[in-house]
Design a protein around this motif. Structure first.
Motif, PDB file in Angstrom:
ATOM      1  N   ILE A 178       0.844  -1.197   0.000  1.00 47.65           N
ATOM      2  CA  ILE A 178       0.000   0.000   0.000  1.00 47.65           C
ATOM      3  C   ILE A 178       0.880   1.248   0.000  1.00 47.65           C
ATOM      4  O   ILE A 178       0.655   2.189  -0.761  1.00 47.65           O
ATOM      5  CB  ILE A 178      -0.913   0.008   1.248  1.00 47.65           C
ATOM      6  CG1 ILE A 178      -1.804  -1.228   1.242  1.00 47.65           C
ATOM      7  CG2 ILE A 178      -1.755   1.271   1.281  1.00 47.65           C
ATOM      8  CD1 ILE A 178      -2.626  -1.368   2.497  1.00 47.65           C
ATOM      9  N   ASP A 181       2.368   2.051  -3.344  1.00 50.53           N
ATOM     10  CA  ASP A 181       1.419   2.593  -4.307  1.00 50.53           C
ATOM     11  C   ASP A 181       1.118   4.047  -4.001  1.00 50.53           C
ATOM     12  O   ASP A 181       1.102   4.895  -4.888  1.00 50.53           O
ATOM     13  CB  ASP A 181       0.114   1.794  -4.276  1.00 50.53           C
ATOM     14  CG  ASP A 181       0.267   0.485  -5.011  1.00 50.53           C
ATOM     15  OD1 ASP A 181       1.219   0.393  -5.810  1.00 50.53           O
ATOM     16  OD2 ASP A 181      -0.529  -0.433  -4.780  1.00 50.53           O
ATOM     17  N   ALA A 186      -1.614   5.188   2.532  1.00 50.64           N
ATOM     18  CA  ALA A 186      -1.120   4.311   3.583  1.00 50.64           C
ATOM     19  C   ALA A 186      -1.243   4.991   4.942  1.00 50.64           C
ATOM     20  O   ALA A 186      -1.666   4.383   5.929  1.00 50.64           O
ATOM     21  CB  ALA A 186       0.335   3.938   3.306  1.00 50.64           C
TER      22      ALA A 186
END
Lengths: 308, 288
Positions: A178, A181, A186
């Protein structure tokens, strides 16, 4: 475990068992190349565990490696060799944690700059310490042969792959995906981003230090200029990116061809290795942004997408 | 006292080099890791012109500058701009820039090794003592400092008292808004990048008067310049100069009192302090 997982695990085991048989061919040249490939496989794979998902380019490999080599060189007189490897690992992880705590809260640029000079920094401090105490280089005299180093490295590589596989299945691995990305996202879903990054960065730190500790007997004579070659950090980055960091086995696809290319160039044009490094960096950015594995995957999805 | 002045003299030349990098990083938004190689190339130029043609380094500074300007402009337009265009996210640009400028720096080192070999190069120019306020200094260090100070002032005047300079500062603050008020951002970014390269090369020619360089020392200068720029605040001229002087003094102090081999360690000490205490730079305001 699902069926594909069992499948890839058993394929991996077979491949490692095959790789471990290389010394039985008793070819000195093959074995020496094998040690080099095994070393870079360990370094590049562990590098990609952190830098792949986070996109933080770490140039600290040489610093950890040198730290490990010095652990063996200084400790071999006093402690059994097998104890030195975990000690080197702990030292590497501690150094990585310190670097991570100082830089990983901030943007990636600070991290790159900090790790770029880290090997040189540790080298200066060790040289200074040696000047103070009046010693020059250190001899590492052991009964460890090239075969032993090769098996140790292969075992370490297996351990790295296993660690990578376990991390990918863990909460940490999920958090890292996460984070890679979108760091903003996050943070919003409650991931402690700095802690995750520092924890993950300790893996390549420990692994590179252990690798350095394992290779010290090969060098026999250890001095700062040998233990802390800045080239090592860059070679590892190139190999990992050349192979591709999207898959656990990606870096190894870069390690093997680049090791042979490097051997060929440094054998025939020893002064042009720097140029080769530079061109490799440019080639990665312009031609292979996702590495060889990226190419393979693109080709595969094109095959799947096309009507049969 | 001696340490302070020698340190300030060194810091003055660092300031010039770091300003070059700051133009590239702060204004053109390219973190140029090949900056040190531009410096070494400038030093090579000064060395070659002096030993082969007897041209004094102070004149070479003006010969090196347009060459470096043209080369850096070409690098920006041909090599770096396509990366900005193809990138999907800001993070991707950053990683690509880092890798590309690393590549360029290694290519430059490789080419310089092939052309000049791996030896250290140094020449003796104005290497005589000069006495200022009761202490003696090397004349070449003083001259280099004066040259650097003069160029810094010129750059400051250009940035703060000319229209183009103002536009360059505008793209450093916000490229998007600068575009809205009719500033040609791509052209000015290229200009800032090229000018940064020219200034670094001039700094290299000045530094070569009193420091020994070789083809692979560039990275040390890149590191120091980056640390100075971060310490002073990205895009902040005043901060860069203060930080450079600080580093010069600290480095001279460590080299004379503790050990000359620990200069990078002193730079790192400052770097760590800044990262822990003021990551936004000495005079920077914290950004959220």
């Amino acid at each position: 475990m699902t069926r594909p997982e069992v499948q890839s695990l058993s394929i991996g085991t077979v491949l490692f068992a095959l790789a471990a048989c290389l010394p039985f061919l008793s070819d000195a040249y093959l074995l020496s190349i094998g040690v080099t490939i095994a070393m870079y496989t360990v370094l590049a794979t562990s590098w990609a565990l952190f830098s792949g998902p986070t996109h933080y380019i770490s140039l600290a490999t040489a610093a950890f490696f040198g730290l490990g080599a010095y652990t063996t060189a200084l400790g071999i007189e006093h402690l059994p060799y097998w104890l030195l490897l975990p000690i080197a690992g702990v030292l590497g992880a501690v150094l990585a944690a310190l670097v991570g705590l100082a830089t990983l809260r901030l943007s990636g640029v600070y991290f790159v700059i900090f790790t770029l000079g880290l090997a040189e920094l540790v080298r200066q401090i060790i040289t200074w310490g040696q000047n103070m105490s009046g010693t020059k280089g250190l001899y590492v005299l052991t009964a460890i042969t090239e075969e032993h180093i090769y098996w140790q490295l292969t075992a370490l590589a297996a351990l790295v792959f296993l660690t990578g596989w376990l991390i990918a299945r863990s909460r940490l691995g999920f958090a890292v995906r996460i984070l890679g990305d979108d760091e903003e996202v996050a943070r919003h879903v409650g991931i402690h981003t700095a802690r995750v990054k520092v924890l993950l960065f300790m893996v390549p730190g420990a692994v590179a230090a252990i690798t350095g500790a394992m290779l010290a007997p090969r060098y026999v004579y250890i001095e700062p200029a040998i233990a802390f070659t800045p080239m090592l950090s860059f070679q590892v980055v190139i190999m990992a990116l050349l192979g591709g960091t999207g898959r656990l086995w990606g870096p190894i696809v870069g390690v093997i061809p680049f090791t042979f290319l490097w051997e060929a160039i440094s054998g025939t044009f020893p002064n042009q290795t720097t140029l080769l490094l530079g061109l490799a960096f440019l080639a990665i950015v312009y031609l292979l942004p996702n590495g060889f594995t990226g190419l393979l995957e693109a080709a595969r999805s094109r095959l799947k997408g096309a009507p049969a | 006292m001696d340490i302070l002045f020698t340190g300030l003299l060194l810091g003055g030349t660092y300031a010039l080099i770091a300003l070059g990098l700051n133009l590239q990083y702060g204004m053109a938004r390219v973190i140029n890791l090949a900056n040190g190689e531009t410096l070494v190339a400038g030093g090579f130029g000064a060395y070659w012109f002096f030993t082969a043609q007897q041209v004094p380094p102070l004149l070479t500074v003006f010969l090196v500058a347009p060459l470096a300007f043209a080369l850096n402009w070409l690098i920006y337009v041909v090599v770096l701009r396509p990366l900005v265009k193809r990138a999907k996210s800001r993070g991707r640009i950053e990683v690509d820039m880092i890798l590309t400028t690393f590549g360029l720096s290694f290519v430059a080192v490789g080419l310089m090794l092939a052309l000049f070999g791996g030896d250290y190069f140094s020449y003796s120019y104005l290497a005589r003592p000069i006495t200022l306020i009761g202490e003696t200094y090397a004349l070449n260090r003083v001259t280099a400092f004066l040259g650097a100070a003069l160029l810094c002032v010129a750059l400051w005047l250009w940035l703060y008292h000319s229209r183009t300079g103002m536009s360059v500062r505008a793209i450093s603050v916000s490229p998007e808004s600068a575009g809205l008020v009719g500033i040609d951002v791509p052209r000015l970014a290229a200009l800032a990048f090229a000018l940064g390269g020219a200034i670094t090369a001039m700094g290299g020619a000045l530094v070569s008067m009193f420091l020994t360089l070789d083809a692979s020392t560039g990275v040390i200068f890149t590191l120091k310049a980056l640390i100075i720029v971060i310490m002073g605040g990205v895009g902040d001229i005043r901060g860069t100069i203060v930080a450079a002087l600080l580093l010069g003094v600290l480095e001279t102090f460590v080299a004379t009192v503790i050990d000359p081999g620990l200069t990078l360690a002193s730079a790192y000490l400052l770097f760590i302090l800044i990262l822990l205490l003021r990551p936004q730079g000495l005079f920077g305001r914290s950004r959220t």
